[in-house]
Write a protein that holds these residues in place. Structure first.
Motif, mmCIF file in Angstrom:
data_model
loop_
_atom_site.group_PDB
_atom_site.id
_atom_site.type_symbol
_atom_site.label_atom_id
_atom_site.label_comp_id
_atom_site.label_asym_id
_atom_site.label_seq_id
_atom_site.Cartn_x
_atom_site.Cartn_y
_atom_site.Cartn_z
ATOM 1 N N PHE A 1 0.812 -1.216 0.000
ATOM 2 C CA PHE A 1 0.000 0.000 0.000
ATOM 3 C C PHE A 1 0.849 1.271 0.000
ATOM 4 N N LEU A 2 2.170 1.118 -0.156
ATOM 5 C CA LEU A 2 3.054 2.273 -0.107
ATOM 6 C C LEU A 2 3.745 2.489 -1.458
ATOM 7 N N PRO A 3 3.880 3.749 -1.884
ATOM 8 C CA PRO A 3 4.565 4.025 -3.154
ATOM 9 C C PRO A 3 6.046 3.651 -3.064
ATOM 10 N N VAL A 4 6.638 3.295 -4.179
ATOM 11 C CA VAL A 4 8.040 2.912 -4.325
ATOM 12 C C VAL A 4 8.342 1.593 -3.623
ATOM 13 N N LEU A 5 8.029 1.523 -2.322
ATOM 14 C CA LEU A 5 8.344 0.306 -1.567
ATOM 15 C C LEU A 5 7.618 -0.914 -2.123
ATOM 16 N N HIS A 6 6.426 -0.733 -2.709
ATOM 17 C CA HIS A 6 5.697 -1.895 -3.216
ATOM 18 C C HIS A 6 6.431 -2.542 -4.385
ATOM 19 N N SER A 7 7.345 -1.797 -5.024
ATOM 20 C CA SER A 7 8.150 -2.379 -6.092
ATOM 21 C C SER A 7 9.491 -2.898 -5.585
ATOM 22 N N LEU A 8 10.015 -2.289 -4.536
ATOM 23 C CA LEU A 8 11.338 -2.662 -4.043
ATOM 24 C C LEU A 8 11.319 -3.794 -3.024
ATOM 25 N N VAL A 9 10.288 -3.852 -2.187
ATOM 26 C CA VAL A 9 10.277 -4.831 -1.099
ATOM 27 C C VAL A 9 10.309 -6.283 -1.590
ATOM 28 N N PRO A 10 9.557 -6.672 -2.652
ATOM 29 C CA PRO A 10 9.699 -8.052 -3.129
ATOM 30 C C PRO A 10 11.145 -8.401 -3.484
ATOM 31 N N LEU A 11 11.858 -7.450 -4.093
ATOM 32 C CA LEU A 11 13.265 -7.673 -4.422
ATOM 33 C C LEU A 11 14.115 -7.821 -3.172
ATOM 34 N N THR A 12 13.943 -6.897 -2.231
ATOM 35 C CA THR A 12 14.761 -6.947 -1.021
ATOM 36 C C THR A 12 14.395 -8.141 -0.151
ATOM 37 N N ALA A 13 13.126 -8.555 -0.197
ATOM 38 C CA ALA A 13 12.744 -9.769 0.532
ATOM 39 C C ALA A 13 13.447 -10.983 -0.061
ATOM 40 N N GLY A 14 13.544 -11.013 -1.403
ATOM 41 C CA GLY A 14 14.260 -12.102 -2.050
ATOM 42 C C GLY A 14 15.737 -12.084 -1.742
ATOM 43 N N MET A 15 16.291 -10.913 -1.520
ATOM 44 C CA MET A 15 17.713 -10.790 -1.187
ATOM 45 C C MET A 15 17.996 -11.134 0.270
ATOM 46 N N SER A 16 16.946 -11.189 1.084
ATOM 47 C CA SER A 16 17.114 -11.480 2.508
ATOM 48 C C SER A 16 17.019 -12.987 2.756
ATOM 49 N N THR A 17 16.959 -13.363 4.027
ATOM 50 C CA THR A 17 16.837 -14.780 4.389
ATOM 51 C C THR A 17 15.374 -15.218 4.483
ATOM 52 N N MET A 18 14.448 -14.319 4.152
ATOM 53 C CA MET A 18 13.025 -14.655 4.237
ATOM 54 C C MET A 18 12.689 -15.797 3.288
ATOM 55 N N ARG A 19 11.913 -16.747 3.778
ATOM 56 C CA ARG A 19 11.472 -17.855 2.938
ATOM 57 C C ARG A 19 10.335 -17.399 2.032
ATOM 58 N N TYR A 20 10.247 -18.006 0.855
ATOM 59 C CA TYR A 20 9.192 -17.649 -0.098
ATOM 60 C C TYR A 20 7.809 -17.904 0.502
ATOM 61 N N ARG A 21 7.678 -18.986 1.276
ATOM 62 C CA ARG A 21 6.393 -19.301 1.901
ATOM 63 C C ARG A 21 5.971 -18.181 2.846
ATOM 64 N N THR A 22 6.907 -17.651 3.597
ATOM 65 C CA THR A 22 6.611 -16.541 4.510
ATOM 66 C C THR A 22 6.220 -15.300 3.722
ATOM 67 N N PHE A 23 6.953 -15.035 2.662
ATOM 68 C CA PHE A 23 6.660 -13.883 1.806
ATOM 69 C C PHE A 23 5.236 -13.959 1.269
ATOM 70 N N MET A 24 4.847 -15.127 0.754
ATOM 71 C CA MET A 24 3.520 -15.293 0.175
ATOM 72 C C MET A 24 2.420 -15.214 1.232
ATOM 73 N N SER A 25 2.691 -15.721 2.429
ATOM 74 C CA SER A 25 1.666 -15.704 3.474
ATOM 75 C C SER A 25 1.305 -14.284 3.891
ATOM 76 N N TRP A 26 2.216 -13.329 3.678
ATOM 77 C CA TRP A 26 1.933 -11.934 4.008
ATOM 78 C C TRP A 26 1.417 -11.140 2.812
ATOM 79 N N THR A 27 1.898 -11.475 1.619
ATOM 80 C CA THR A 27 1.498 -10.678 0.458
ATOM 81 C C THR A 27 0.137 -11.092 -0.100
ATOM 82 N N ILE A 28 -0.288 -12.335 0.109
ATOM 83 C CA ILE A 28 -1.598 -12.770 -0.389
ATOM 84 C C ILE A 28 -2.738 -11.948 0.225
ATOM 85 N N PRO A 29 -2.812 -11.814 1.560
ATOM 86 C CA PRO A 29 -3.911 -10.990 2.100
ATOM 87 C C PRO A 29 -3.816 -9.530 1.696
ATOM 88 N N ALA A 30 -2.597 -8.998 1.555
ATOM 89 C CA ALA A 30 -2.441 -7.603 1.145
ATOM 90 C C ALA A 30 -2.961 -7.399 -0.278
#
Length: 220
Positions: A122-151
Motif C-alpha cells: 500500500f506504499l509508493p516505491v516500496l511496493h516495487s522494491l520490497v519483493p526484491l529486497t525480501a528475495g535478497m534477505s533470508t526470508m522464505r518464499y512461503r513466509t513472503f507469500m503468506s503476508w502478500t496474499i492478504p495484502a
C-alpha cells in the motif's frame, strides 16, 4: 459531462470481458514485478477495467485475476531478488532508483519482515522494491507469500469494488440526473484521496517506527 462519461464507459464495456480482465491481470503483473511498478499505473488500469463490471461473476473474476497478476509479479520480483538482487541494485536502472531508497527498503524488510511485505503493498516505491529486497534477505518464499496474499486480496477487492460502485451508480442515475457524472467523479476522487491519506499515514507511522528502532539501537 454525462454524454462524455457515457461514451467512455461504453467504450470500456465494449471490450471483450475476457480480454479486459486479462489486460488488468497483465497490468498488475507488470506493476508489481521488478521496478516496473514505478512506471506502470496498475491502479489506473484496474479502476478503468472495473467500471465495465456488470455483475457479481465479473467482479469476482476481475478480483481473482488482479490478485493472481499481483502475486505473479511479486513472485517474479522475489525470485529475481534471490538470484540477481545485488546485480539489479547496481545496474543502471537500480542506480536511478537511488541508493537511499534501496537502503530504506532493505532496512525496512530486515526489521519488519512479514509486516513489511504486507504494508509495502500500500506504499509508493516500496511496493516495487520490497519483493526484491525480501528475495535478497533470508526470508522464505512461503513466509513472503503468506503476508502478500492478504495484502493483494484487500487491494484488489477495494479497487475493483470502487470502480464497479462508481460506474454502477452513474448508470442508475444518468437518465434521471444531469449531474450524475459528478457522482461518478466524486466517488473516484474521494477514494483516491482516502488512498493517498492512508498511504501518507502508513508512511509516517512506519517512518516513526524505524526512527524508534534506530534510537533503541543507539541506546544499546
Amino acid at each position: 459531462m454525462n454524454e462524455i462519461l457515457t461514451w467512455i464507459l461504453d467504450l470500456v464495456q465494449s471490450v471483450d470481458p475476457v480480454l479486459r480482465t486479462a489486460l488488468a491481470g497483465v497490468g498488475m503483473l507488470l506493476e508489481t514485478s521488478v521496478l516496473v511498478g514505478l512506471v506502470v499505473p496498475g491502479d489506473t488500469i484496474v479502476i478503468v477495467a472495473s467500471t465495465a463490471v456488470a455483475n457479481v461473476v465479473e467482479y469476482v473474476a476481475l478480483v481473482l485475476t488482479v490478485i493472481v497478476g499481483s502475486l505473479a509479479g511479486e513472485s517474479i520480483g522475489f525470485l529475481l531478488g534471490r538470484l540477481f538482487g545485488p546485480r539489479i541494485r547496481s545496474s543502471r536502472l537500480g542506480q536511478r532508483i537511488g541508493e537511499r531508497q534501496w537502503r530504506v527498503a532493505q532496512r525496512y524488510t530486515d526489521r519488519r519482515a512479514g509486516i513489511a511485505v504486507f504494508i509495502s503493498r500500500f506504499l509508493p516505491v516500496l511496493h516495487s522494491l520490497v519483493p526484491l529486497t525480501a528475495g535478497m534477505s533470508t526470508m522464505r518464499y512461503r513466509t513472503f507469500m503468506s503476508w502478500t496474499i492478504p495484502a493483494c486480496t484487500i487491494w484488489a477487492a477495494s479497487y475493483v469494488g470502487v470502480g464497479w460502485l462508481a460506474a454502477g451508480s452513474y448508470r442508475e442515475l444518468s437518465s434521471q440526473l444531469h449531474w450524475a457524472g459528478a457522482v461518478f467523479v466524486a466517488i473516484i476522487v474521494a477514494f483516491l484521496i482516502l488512498v493517498a491519506l492512508a498511504k501518507w499515514l502508513l508512511g509516517r507511522l512506519e517512518a516513526r517506527h524505524m526512527e524508534r528502532q534506530d534510537g533503541d539501537a543507539d541506546d544499546d
